[in-house]
Design a protein around this motif. Structure first.
Motif, PDB file in Angstrom:
ATOM      1  N   SER A 162       0.844  -1.194   0.000  1.00  0.00           N
ATOM      2  CA  SER A 162       0.000   0.000   0.000  1.00  0.00           C
ATOM      3  C   SER A 162       0.878   1.242   0.000  1.00  0.00           C
ATOM      4  N   ILE A 163       0.413   2.267  -0.704  1.00  0.00           N
ATOM      5  CA  ILE A 163       1.067   3.574  -0.688  1.00  0.00           C
ATOM      6  C   ILE A 163       0.084   4.569  -0.109  1.00  0.00           C
ATOM      7  N   TYR A 164       0.471   5.252   0.915  1.00  0.00           N
ATOM      8  CA  TYR A 164      -0.403   6.218   1.569  1.00  0.00           C
ATOM      9  C   TYR A 164      -0.072   7.604   1.047  1.00  0.00           C
ATOM     10  N   THR A 165       0.324   8.516   1.899  1.00  0.00           N
ATOM     11  CA  THR A 165       0.638   9.859   1.435  1.00  0.00           C
ATOM     12  C   THR A 165       1.839   9.859   0.500  1.00  0.00           C
ATOM     13  N   MET A 166       1.722  10.649  -0.563  1.00  0.00           N
ATOM     14  CA  MET A 166       2.839  10.912  -1.461  1.00  0.00           C
ATOM     15  C   MET A 166       3.042  12.420  -1.499  1.00  0.00           C
ATOM     16  N   ALA A 167       4.277  12.834  -1.740  1.00  0.00           N
ATOM     17  CA  ALA A 167       4.540  14.273  -1.661  1.00  0.00           C
ATOM     18  C   ALA A 167       5.797  14.634  -2.437  1.00  0.00           C
ATOM     19  N   TRP A 168       5.944  15.917  -2.649  1.00  0.00           N
ATOM     20  CA  TRP A 168       7.170  16.499  -3.181  1.00  0.00           C
ATOM     21  C   TRP A 168       7.690  17.524  -2.180  1.00  0.00           C
ATOM     22  N   HIS A 169       8.981  17.446  -1.914  1.00  0.00           N
ATOM     23  CA  HIS A 169       9.676  18.433  -1.114  1.00  0.00           C
ATOM     24  C   HIS A 169      10.760  19.053  -1.991  1.00  0.00           C
ATOM     25  N   PHE A 195       1.521  25.039  -9.227  1.00  0.00           N
ATOM     26  CA  PHE A 195       1.918  23.629  -9.233  1.00  0.00           C
ATOM     27  C   PHE A 195       0.697  22.742  -9.015  1.00  0.00           C
ATOM     28  N   THR A 196       0.732  21.561  -9.629  1.00  0.00           N
ATOM     29  CA  THR A 196      -0.337  20.581  -9.438  1.00  0.00           C
ATOM     30  C   THR A 196       0.278  19.214  -9.186  1.00  0.00           C
ATOM     31  N   ILE A 197      -0.103  18.610  -8.063  1.00  0.00           N
ATOM     32  CA  ILE A 197       0.351  17.257  -7.755  1.00  0.00           C
ATOM     33  C   ILE A 197      -0.741  16.272  -8.137  1.00  0.00           C
ATOM     34  N   SER A 198      -0.328  15.122  -8.663  1.00  0.00           N
ATOM     35  CA  SER A 198      -1.290  14.085  -9.034  1.00  0.00           C
ATOM     36  C   SER A 198      -0.649  12.728  -8.810  1.00  0.00           C
ATOM     37  N   ARG A 199      -1.480  11.689  -8.743  1.00  0.00           N
ATOM     38  CA  ARG A 199      -0.948  10.340  -8.570  1.00  0.00           C
ATOM     39  C   ARG A 199      -1.769   9.359  -9.384  1.00  0.00           C
ATOM     40  N   ASP A 200      -1.102   8.293  -9.779  1.00  0.00           N
ATOM     41  CA  ASP A 200      -1.760   7.231 -10.536  1.00  0.00           C
ATOM     42  C   ASP A 200      -1.049   5.941 -10.192  1.00  0.00           C
ATOM     43  N   CYS A 207      11.035  13.353  -4.113  1.00  0.00           N
ATOM     44  CA  CYS A 207       9.792  12.609  -4.008  1.00  0.00           C
ATOM     45  C   CYS A 207       9.750  11.906  -2.651  1.00  0.00           C
ATOM     46  N   TYR A 208       8.578  11.781  -2.080  1.00  0.00           N
ATOM     47  CA  TYR A 208       8.399  11.160  -0.764  1.00  0.00           C
ATOM     48  C   TYR A 208       7.143  10.300  -0.802  1.00  0.00           C
ATOM     49  N   ALA A 209       7.205   9.150  -0.142  1.00  0.00           N
ATOM     50  CA  ALA A 209       6.013   8.298  -0.070  1.00  0.00           C
ATOM     51  C   ALA A 209       6.016   7.503   1.226  1.00  0.00           C
ATOM     52  N   VAL A 210       4.841   7.276   1.739  1.00  0.00           N
ATOM     53  CA  VAL A 210       4.656   6.411   2.912  1.00  0.00           C
ATOM     54  C   VAL A 210       4.157   5.081   2.386  1.00  0.00           C
ATOM     55  N   VAL A 211       4.952   4.039   2.592  1.00  0.00           N
ATOM     56  CA  VAL A 211       4.701   2.758   1.935  1.00  0.00           C
ATOM     57  C   VAL A 211       4.683   1.626   2.954  1.00  0.00           C
ATOM     58  N   ARG A 212       3.712   0.750   2.795  1.00  0.00           N
ATOM     59  CA  ARG A 212       3.696  -0.481   3.594  1.00  0.00           C
ATOM     60  C   ARG A 212       4.021  -1.662   2.683  1.00  0.00           C
ATOM     61  N   ALA A 213       4.991  -2.438   3.124  1.00  0.00           N
ATOM     62  CA  ALA A 213       5.389  -3.630   2.375  1.00  0.00           C
ATOM     63  C   ALA A 213       4.443  -4.790   2.710  1.00  0.00           C
ATOM     64  N   PRO A 214       4.373  -5.785   1.845  1.00  0.00           N
ATOM     65  CA  PRO A 214       3.542  -6.960   2.139  1.00  0.00           C
ATOM     66  C   PRO A 214       3.957  -7.603   3.455  1.00  0.00           C
ATOM     67  N   LEU A 215       3.015  -7.982   4.260  1.00  0.00           N
ATOM     68  CA  LEU A 215       3.202  -8.655   5.551  1.00  0.00           C
ATOM     69  C   LEU A 215       3.749  -7.733   6.636  1.00  0.00           C
ATOM     70  N   ALA A 216       4.033  -6.488   6.293  1.00  0.00           N
ATOM     71  CA  ALA A 216       4.523  -5.553   7.304  1.00  0.00           C
ATOM     72  C   ALA A 216       3.362  -5.054   8.155  1.00  0.00           C
ATOM     73  N   ASN A 217       3.652  -4.751   9.417  1.00  0.00           N
ATOM     74  CA  ASN A 217       2.578  -4.294  10.305  1.00  0.00           C
ATOM     75  C   ASN A 217       2.532  -2.778  10.421  1.00  0.00           C
ATOM     76  N   ARG A 218       3.388  -2.098   9.680  1.00  0.00           N
ATOM     77  CA  ARG A 218       3.353  -0.633   9.667  1.00  0.00           C
ATOM     78  C   ARG A 218       3.962  -0.147   8.366  1.00  0.00           C
TER      79      ARG A 218
END
Length: 119
Positions: free
Chosen positions: A30-37, A67-72, A93-104
Motif C-alpha cells: 500500500s502507498i499512503y501519502t505521497m509528496a514532493w519536497h 503547481f499541481t500534484i497528481s498520482r496514478d 519525491c516522498y512516499a509512505v509505503v507499507r510492504a507486504p506482511l509488514a505491520n506498519r
C-alpha cells in the motif's frame, strides 16, 4: 526493498513549465501519502505539495495556483507552471509505503532531481 525514482528535472526559463515524475517500485502493498519536497542551496528542505490515498491535495502557499500534484497507481507527478527563479532547488519525491506482511508503513525518499529556473 522500496525504491523511489524521480525524473523530469532540468533547466527552464522563468515563466516556463516542467513536469516531475516519481515511480515507486519494489515490495509495495500500500502507498499512503505521497509528496514532493524541495531544498534550495543554503536552505532547509521544505514541503511543496502532498496528496493522500484519496486524492486530497495540499500545497505550500508559495506554489498554490502554479503547481499541481497528481498520482496514478504507484506514481506521483508534479506539474510546475509559471516557474520563478525562487523555485530553483533539488526536488525530492516522498512516499509512505507499507510492504507486504509488514505491520506498519515507512517513509521513503527519492534521490532528488535538480530544477533550475534561470534566464
Amino acid at each position: 526493498q522500496v525504491q523511489l525514482v524521480e525524473s523530469g528535472g532540468g533547466l527552464v526559463q522563468p515563466g516556463g513549465s516542467l513536469r516531475l515524475s516519481c515511480a515507486v517500485s519494489g515490495s509495495v502493498a500500500s502507498i499512503y501519502t505521497m509528496a514532493w519536497h524541495r531544498q534550495a542551496p543554503g536552505k532547509q528542505r521544505e514541503l511543496v505539495a502532498t496528496i493522500n490515498s484519496s486524492g486530497v491535495t495540499n500545497y505550500a502557499d508559495s506554489v498554490k495556483g502554479r503547481f499541481t500534484i497528481s498520482r496514478d497507481k504507484n506514481t506521483v507527478a508534479l506539474q510546475m507552471n509559471s516557474l520563478k527563479l525562487e523555485d530553483t532547488a533539488v526536488y525530492y519525491c516522498y512516499a509512505v509505503v507499507r510492504a507486504p506482511l509488514a505491520n506498519r508503513a515507512y517513509d521513503y525518499w527519492g534521490q532528488g532531481t535538480q530544477v533550475s529556473v534561470s534566464s
